[in-house]
Design an enzyme around this catalytic site. Structure first.
Site, mmCIF file in Angstrom:
data_model
loop_
_atom_site.group_PDB
_atom_site.id
_atom_site.type_symbol
_atom_site.label_atom_id
_atom_site.label_comp_id
_atom_site.label_asym_id
_atom_site.label_seq_id
_atom_site.Cartn_x
_atom_site.Cartn_y
_atom_site.Cartn_z
ATOM 1 N N GLU A 1 0.887 -1.175 0.000
ATOM 2 C CA GLU A 1 0.000 0.000 0.000
ATOM 3 C C GLU A 1 0.913 1.209 0.000
ATOM 4 O O GLU A 1 1.571 1.502 1.006
ATOM 5 C CB GLU A 1 -0.921 -0.020 1.226
ATOM 6 C CG GLU A 1 -2.076 0.961 1.133
ATOM 7 C CD GLU A 1 -1.758 2.320 1.729
ATOM 8 O OE1 GLU A 1 -1.383 3.224 0.943
ATOM 9 O OE2 GLU A 1 -1.880 2.468 2.941
ATOM 10 N N CYS B 1 -1.812 9.055 3.198
ATOM 11 C CA CYS B 1 -1.550 8.746 1.792
ATOM 12 C C CYS B 1 -2.757 8.982 0.901
ATOM 13 O O CYS B 1 -2.602 9.182 -0.301
ATOM 14 C CB CYS B 1 -1.049 7.317 1.647
ATOM 15 S SG CYS B 1 -1.995 6.125 2.596
ATOM 16 N N GLU C 1 3.646 13.144 -4.292
ATOM 17 C CA GLU C 1 3.013 13.059 -2.978
ATOM 18 C C GLU C 1 3.844 13.878 -1.992
ATOM 19 O O GLU C 1 5.022 13.598 -1.774
ATOM 20 C CB GLU C 1 2.943 11.606 -2.519
ATOM 21 C CG GLU C 1 2.253 11.448 -1.175
ATOM 22 C CD GLU C 1 2.204 10.011 -0.700
ATOM 23 O OE1 GLU C 1 1.163 9.608 -0.157
ATOM 24 O OE2 GLU C 1 3.203 9.295 -0.891
#
Length: 490
Positions: free
Chosen positions: A268, A297, A388
């Site tokens: 993940e 996330c 990110e």
């Protein structure tokens, strides 16, 4: 997030005594073989909380040996499912009993809001244990009709020794997202918590022993990814690795698994999730959901707003962001590395031509605090729209049509989550079916549930946590074929 929006102080919290700082191997707390320790830092102040044992390859070898012996020769995989359930239920009760201390540990170790940890994260972690405890005695096989002369039985068996590598942003939740289904399946395991947040994982190990989980079933190696994490990923006697973290580290884990024993891997990884807000959405609610981003996330850090309400939403976001109290002493960024990374991305945004609407600066004289930051005039090719950031930085982008929103929402290497805000059912259905992400939230966000599978598409990884899908990750399927009476094989 680096702020709290109610202005309340939680300085009344009693800082807990740090009881567990050693590795947990085969049911005992032990020093690392090398004798090394590392500092775990309070992100509120930048000061040292405690020194924790630094495990490396030799310690991982010991932990895996204990886990392998517990799997091959110990009672845990062989217990009736109802007995594993009973022990896991007791474990969950102990987590609940110590929720205040556990939440306080994550407050000083990870910058988690104490009120959130005490009332939400730790109780939900205990509920994850109970959820999978309820599944422990419901792992069934089936008998299949094959050729007339054979009986074919499909069995589900525990996969073996599992390596879990967990991140720092949700120390309690993700610990039990991984440990709970693996325990229910009958696996044994070695867990490496993030080096930034080792304290609650060690406390969980202590509670596991109190609950009656046999020695060697749950082992905790605190240390660093490049040493302890790498040793877990490449170990020849680990049958599966489950990892939550960055895409870059996920690649390394896959490489290590491939070049060792071809162990099963579930990942993940990162996300750059779109929140797509259509003209008919409630502006107040949209602003509230858009401000839910931060060190998670699935954060909706790319906010696409249809042009009809774009200006109104910008005003509302500015108003709400300025009302937030910056630098609450119980909600900082987790460490200086992450703090510097976020500030670097903010500078990138400015250089690339985005307009800084609000925030963008560190605040406070100590600790790792950053103002909530909103950029407008962001284009899809800017670094702040591609990477990110894992911090309180939002990129606002305008769109015209549903087709444009879908295309731009999918224009990312990630595919972890997405949000859609609209009152039009056709729009909601069309966009939710078109966005390539593992979780889609319609007129809500962060609506997690232990029964709802969670995981990503593309470079956000593969495999699912939570739900019964997670249990499947820790089971092997075995076919047993037996000739029956009058078979020519007899």
């Amino acid at each position: 997030m680096a702020v709290q929006n109610n202005g309340s102080s939680e300085s009344f919290i009693k800082i807990p005594e740090i009881k567990f700082t050693k590795l947990f191997i085969n049911g005992n707390f032990v020093d690392s073989i090398s004798g090394k320790t590392f500092e775990t830092i309070d992100p509120r102040t930048g000061e040292v909380i405690a020194r924790v044992a630094e495990g490396d390859k030799d310690d991982v070898n010991l932990a895996v040996k204990a886990a392998r012996d517990a799997f091959d020769n110990g009672p845990w995989p062989r217990l009736p499912g109802c007995e594993r359930r009973r022990i896991m239920m007791k474990y969950a009760d102990l987590v609940d009993e110590h929720a205040e201390e556990l939440a306080a540990l994550d407050t000083i170790d990870a910058g988690k809001l104490f009120s959130w940890g005490r009332t939400m994260e730790v109780p939900r972690a205990a509920e994850l244990l109970r959820y999978y405890a309820g599944a422990a005695d419901k792992i069934h096989g089936e008998t299949l009709k094959c050729q007339e002369s054979f009986k074919h039985t499909r069995c589900s068996e525990p996969i073996g020794v599992v390596g879990h590598i967990t991140p720092w942003n949700f120390p309690a939740t993700i610990f039990f997202m991984k440990v709970s289904p693996a325990l229910a399946a009958g696996c044994t395991m070695v867990v490496k918590p993030a080096e930034q947040t080792p304290l609650s994982a060690l406390y969980f190990a202590h509670l596991a022993k109190q609950a009656g989980i046999p020695d060697g079933v749950l082992n905790i190696i605190t240390g660093f990814g490049a040493t302890a994490g790498a040793a877990i990923s490449s170990h020849m006697d680990i049958d599966k690795v489950s990892f939550t973290g960055s895409t870059e580290v996920g690649r390394l884990i896959m490489q290590a698994a491939a070049t060792s024993n071809l162990k099963s891997v579930s990942l993940e990884l990162g996300g750059k999730s779109p929140l797509i807000i259509f003209d008919d959405a409630d502006v107040d609610k949209a602003a509230d959901l858009a401000l839910l981003g931060g060190e998670i996330c699935v954060a909706g850090s790319r906010v696409f707003v249809q042009e009809g309400i774009y200006d109104d939403l910008v005003k509302k976001l500015l108003e709400k962001a300025k009302a937030w109290v910056v630098g609450d002493p119980f909600d900082p960024t987790v460490d200086k590395v992450q703090f510097d990374k976020i500030l670097s991305y903010i500078e990138h945004g400015k250089r690339e031509g985005a307009t800084l609407l609000t925030g963008g600066k560190p605040c406070g004289e100590k600790g790792y605090y950053i103002e909530p930051t909103i950029f407008t005039d962001v284009t899809d090719n800017m670094l702040i729209a591609r990477d990110e950031i894992f911090g309180p930085v939002m990129s606002l982008m305008k769109f015209k049509t549903i087709e444009e929103a879908i295309k731009r929402g999918n224009d990312t290497r990630y595919g972890l989550a997405a949000g859609i805000m609209t009152n039009n059912l056709n729009v909601a259905n069309t966009v939710s079916r078109s966005i390539r992400a593992g979780v889609i939230w319609i007129n809500c966000y962060f609506a997690f549930d232990r029964d709802c599978p969670y995981g990503g598409y593309k470079m956000s990884g593969f495999g699912r946590d939570m739900g019964m899908d997670a249990l499947d990750k820790y089971l092997q399927v075995k076919s047993v074929v037996t000739p029956i009476y009058n078979s020519p094989w007899l």
